[in-house]
Design a protein around this motif. Structure first.
Motif, short mmCIF file in Angstrom:
data_model
loop_
_atom_site.label_atom_id
_atom_site.label_comp_id
_atom_site.label_asym_id
_atom_site.label_seq_id
_atom_site.Cartn_x
_atom_site.Cartn_y
_atom_site.Cartn_z
N TRP A 18 1.94 4.98 -7.72
CA TRP A 18 0.76 4.95 -8.61
C TRP A 18 0.20 6.35 -8.73
O TRP A 18 -0.34 6.92 -7.78
N ARG A 23 -8.22 5.52 -6.04
CA ARG A 23 -7.02 4.68 -5.99
C ARG A 23 -6.87 4.02 -4.62
O ARG A 23 -6.52 2.85 -4.52
N ALA A 24 -7.17 4.75 -3.54
CA ALA A 24 -7.08 4.17 -2.20
C ALA A 24 -8.06 3.02 -2.03
O ALA A 24 -7.72 1.98 -1.44
N ASP A 56 0.85 3.94 -2.91
CA ASP A 56 0.51 5.34 -2.58
C ASP A 56 1.55 6.28 -3.17
O ASP A 56 1.23 7.39 -3.58
N ARG A 57 2.79 5.84 -3.22
CA ARG A 57 3.87 6.68 -3.73
C ARG A 57 4.01 6.61 -5.25
O ARG A 57 4.18 7.62 -5.92
N ARG A 107 -4.68 -4.93 -5.53
CA ARG A 107 -3.37 -4.48 -5.04
C ARG A 107 -2.23 -5.35 -5.60
O ARG A 107 -1.23 -4.84 -6.09
N ILE A 158 -6.63 0.06 -3.95
CA ILE A 158 -5.48 -0.51 -3.24
C ILE A 158 -5.95 -1.38 -2.07
O ILE A 158 -5.33 -2.38 -1.74
N ASP A 159 -7.06 -1.02 -1.47
CA ASP A 159 -7.58 -1.74 -0.33
C ASP A 159 -8.04 -3.16 -0.70
O ASP A 159 -8.17 -4.02 0.17
N PRO A 212 -7.49 10.39 -5.74
CA PRO A 212 -6.80 9.66 -4.67
C PRO A 212 -7.73 8.71 -3.92
O PRO A 212 -7.32 7.61 -3.53
N LYS A 262 0.84 -1.21 0.00
CA LYS A 262 0.00 0.00 0.00
C LYS A 262 0.87 1.25 0.00
O LYS A 262 0.64 2.18 -0.78
N ALA A 263 1.88 1.27 0.86
CA ALA A 263 2.77 2.43 0.93
C ALA A 263 3.47 2.65 -0.42
O ALA A 263 3.59 3.79 -0.89
#
Length: 107
Positions: free
Chosen positions: A58, A79-80, A55-56, A89, A83-84, A76, A51-52
């Motif tokens: 993507w 995308r979050a 977050d950076r 992911r 990712i979840d 955002p 995830k980290a």
């Protein structure tokens, strides 16, 4: 003369397989190619590390629709949410690695 791009960006199609009988789905993801020191700082073997990393790295998503078939604009928050989902992911991380390798092979 060598021309260096200090913030290289690339886009790849990501294919994700949702749980259950649903068919595979795809979308376009745009990533920033991270330098080795920064890339190495992420533990991609854990959900939090992946995830980290995403977050950076993507930057954008395209070709996503909601349940009604309406296009969803990149954000955002979208995308979050993606990712979840483990089934999104993991293919995202793989798409980054494969897309970077393919771009290197083309050089």
């Amino acid at each position: 003369m060598f021309n260096i791009d200090l913030q290289p960006v690339f886009s790849v199609t990501v294919t994700a397989n949702p749980p259950g009988p649903a068919e595979a789905q795809s979308f376009l993801a745009t990533f920033e190619a991270l330098g080795i020191a920064e890339f190495s700082s992420f533990d991609l073997g854990t959900p939090a590390g992946a995830k980290a990393f995403l977050d950076r790295a993507w930057l954008a998503v395209d070709d996503v629709v909601n349940d009604a078939g309406e296009p969803m604009p990149d954000s955002p928050a979208l995308r979050a949410r993606m990712i979840d989902l483990a089934w999104v992911r993991t293919p995202l991380v793989s798409a980054y690695l494969n897309g970077l390798a393919e771009s290197q092979a083309g050089n």
